[in-house]
Design an enzyme around this catalytic site. Structure first.
Site, PDB file in Angstrom:
ATOM      1  N   ALA A  66      11.972 -26.358 -22.717  1.00 17.52           N
ATOM      2  CA  ALA A  66      12.248 -27.713 -23.179  1.00 17.52           C
ATOM      3  C   ALA A  66      12.379 -27.681 -24.696  1.00 17.52           C
ATOM      4  O   ALA A  66      11.813 -26.803 -25.354  1.00 17.52           O
ATOM      5  CB  ALA A  66      11.112 -28.637 -22.765  1.00 17.52           C
ATOM      6  N   GLY A 109      10.689 -24.695 -19.382  1.00 14.59           N
ATOM      7  CA  GLY A 109      11.646 -25.491 -18.620  1.00 14.59           C
ATOM      8  C   GLY A 109      12.865 -24.676 -18.186  1.00 14.59           C
ATOM      9  O   GLY A 109      13.482 -24.967 -17.156  1.00 14.59           O
ATOM     10  N   GLU A 112      11.791 -22.990 -15.151  1.00 24.13           N
ATOM     11  CA  GLU A 112      11.720 -24.014 -14.093  1.00 24.13           C
ATOM     12  C   GLU A 112      13.116 -24.338 -13.559  1.00 24.13           C
ATOM     13  O   GLU A 112      13.302 -24.529 -12.357  1.00 24.13           O
ATOM     14  CB  GLU A 112      11.038 -25.276 -14.628  1.00 24.13           C
ATOM     15  CG  GLU A 112       9.543 -25.048 -14.814  1.00 24.13           C
ATOM     16  CD  GLU A 112       8.831 -26.193 -15.512  1.00 24.13           C
ATOM     17  OE1 GLU A 112       9.315 -26.623 -16.576  1.00 24.13           O
ATOM     18  OE2 GLU A 112       7.791 -26.645 -15.009  1.00 24.13           O
ATOM     19  N   GLU A 132       4.100 -22.321 -22.161  1.00 23.64           N
ATOM     20  CA  GLU A 132       3.598 -23.654 -22.538  1.00 23.64           C
ATOM     21  C   GLU A 132       2.153 -23.614 -23.000  1.00 23.64           C
ATOM     22  O   GLU A 132       1.746 -24.320 -23.915  1.00 23.64           O
ATOM     23  CB  GLU A 132       3.719 -24.625 -21.350  1.00 23.64           C
ATOM     24  CG  GLU A 132       5.125 -25.102 -21.065  1.00 23.64           C
ATOM     25  CD  GLU A 132       5.860 -24.231 -20.069  1.00 23.64           C
ATOM     26  OE1 GLU A 132       5.495 -23.044 -19.913  1.00 23.64           O
ATOM     27  OE2 GLU A 132       6.811 -24.735 -19.446  1.00 23.64           O
TER      28      GLU A 132
END
Ligand code: CO8
Length: 258
Positions: A66, A109, A112, A132
């Site tokens: 992200a 992300g 993911e 993260e």
């Protein structure tokens, strides 16, 4: 096809290719980009020309997570109201086969997103991970759920707690990756497989996909609702602000556990 700012798309025979395209920031996923990816996926899912959707990254990464700059100052309530992860739920509703072709980093992300695809082909230089924890948060778009379902609780916890990166070979051995391929052949080999899959009867392929996910994902939705509340909660912590600020300022973070 709609005009997009952060992705590039094209159709080759009956394969749709979606390329993440923010190479200057290693394809860091900002909110607009996620919306574009999901929108393109949905358009191709309804496009009669298309049988298989391939997702790939431009530059030297698939996606390094992200966009930290975008979320560094978020708080829990902003995130709850934004409800950005509803977009990720739509990814799980894509009916056609999706293949992630990953080279370079697939982190946070980005990992993911790759795990949201049905199959994962990796260049032997690919690196996967959930860093993260190193910036004071945790995965928020299905990472704790999808990784655990794939590799089991014990191994998943180790990767998630340490935030270390796994090689393509390790990811293959853990059953995360279908094929490990020389980087220069990744795109070609993925497309060759996609074209083979496109020749299979589309309805069988579609209904097999649906049935397999019933087996795998029975409680995924509940798990993801739980995960995202925890993700939001971490944005109330000082360590999240410290971790992300330190990243932006290019220094080591000082975590205090609150
Ligand atoms: N966000 C914003 N910018 C980033 C990100 C990121 N995630 N990753 C890299 N960049 C930028 C860098 O800031 C740098 O920009 P600039 O040139 O302006 O300084 C540029 O991309 C190139 O990066 P580096 O110079 O750092 O390249 P290196 O090869 O030295 O390092 C790394 C590559 C190891 C990948 C490093 O960039 C890194 O650690 N990136 C952050 C990885 C990370 O922590 N990812 C997890 C983010 S949190 C997350 O994903 C939560 C998921 C929640 C749900 C998902 C919603 C979309």
């Amino acid at each position: 096809m709609t005009e997009f700012a952060h992705i590039r798309t094209h159709v080759d025979e009956n394969i749709a290719v979606i390329e993440l395209h923010r190479p200057d920031v290693l394809n860091a996923l900002n909110r607009k980009m996620v919306t574009e990816i999901v929108t393109a996926m949905e358009i191709y899912d309804r496009d009669e020309r298309v049988r298989v959707i391939v997702l790939t990254g431009s530059g030297r990464a698939f996606a390094a997570g992200a966009d930290i700059d975008e979320m560094a100052n978020d708080d829990s309530i902003t995130l709850e109201l934004l409800n950005q992860f509803a977009e990720w739920d739509r990814l799980a509703l894509i009916k056609k086969p999706t293949i992630a072709a990953v080279h370079g980093f697939a982190l946070g992300g980005g990992f993911e997103l790759a795990l949201s695809c049905d199959l994962l082909f990796a260049a032997d230089t690919a690196e996967f991970g959930f860093p993260e924890v190193n910036i004071g948060v945790m995965p928020g778009a299905g990472g704790t759920q999808r990784l655990t379902k794939l590799i089991g609780k014990t191994k998943a916890l180790e990767w998630l707690w340490t935030g270390e990166r796994m090689s393509a070979k390790e990811a293959y051995e853990l059953g995360i990756v279908n094929r490990v391929i020389a980087p220069e052949l990744l795109y070609e080999e993925t497309m060759r497989f996609a074209k083979k899959l496109a020749k299979q009867p589309p309805l069988s392929v579609r209904l097999i996909k649906e049935a397999v996910y019933k087996a795998v994902d029975y409680s995924l939705y509940e798990g993801m609702q739980f995960e995202r509340k925890n993700f939001y909660l971490l944005f109330s912590s000082e360590d999240q602000k410290e971790g992300m600020t330190a990243f932006i300022e290019k220094r080591k973070p000082r975590f205090q556990g609150r």
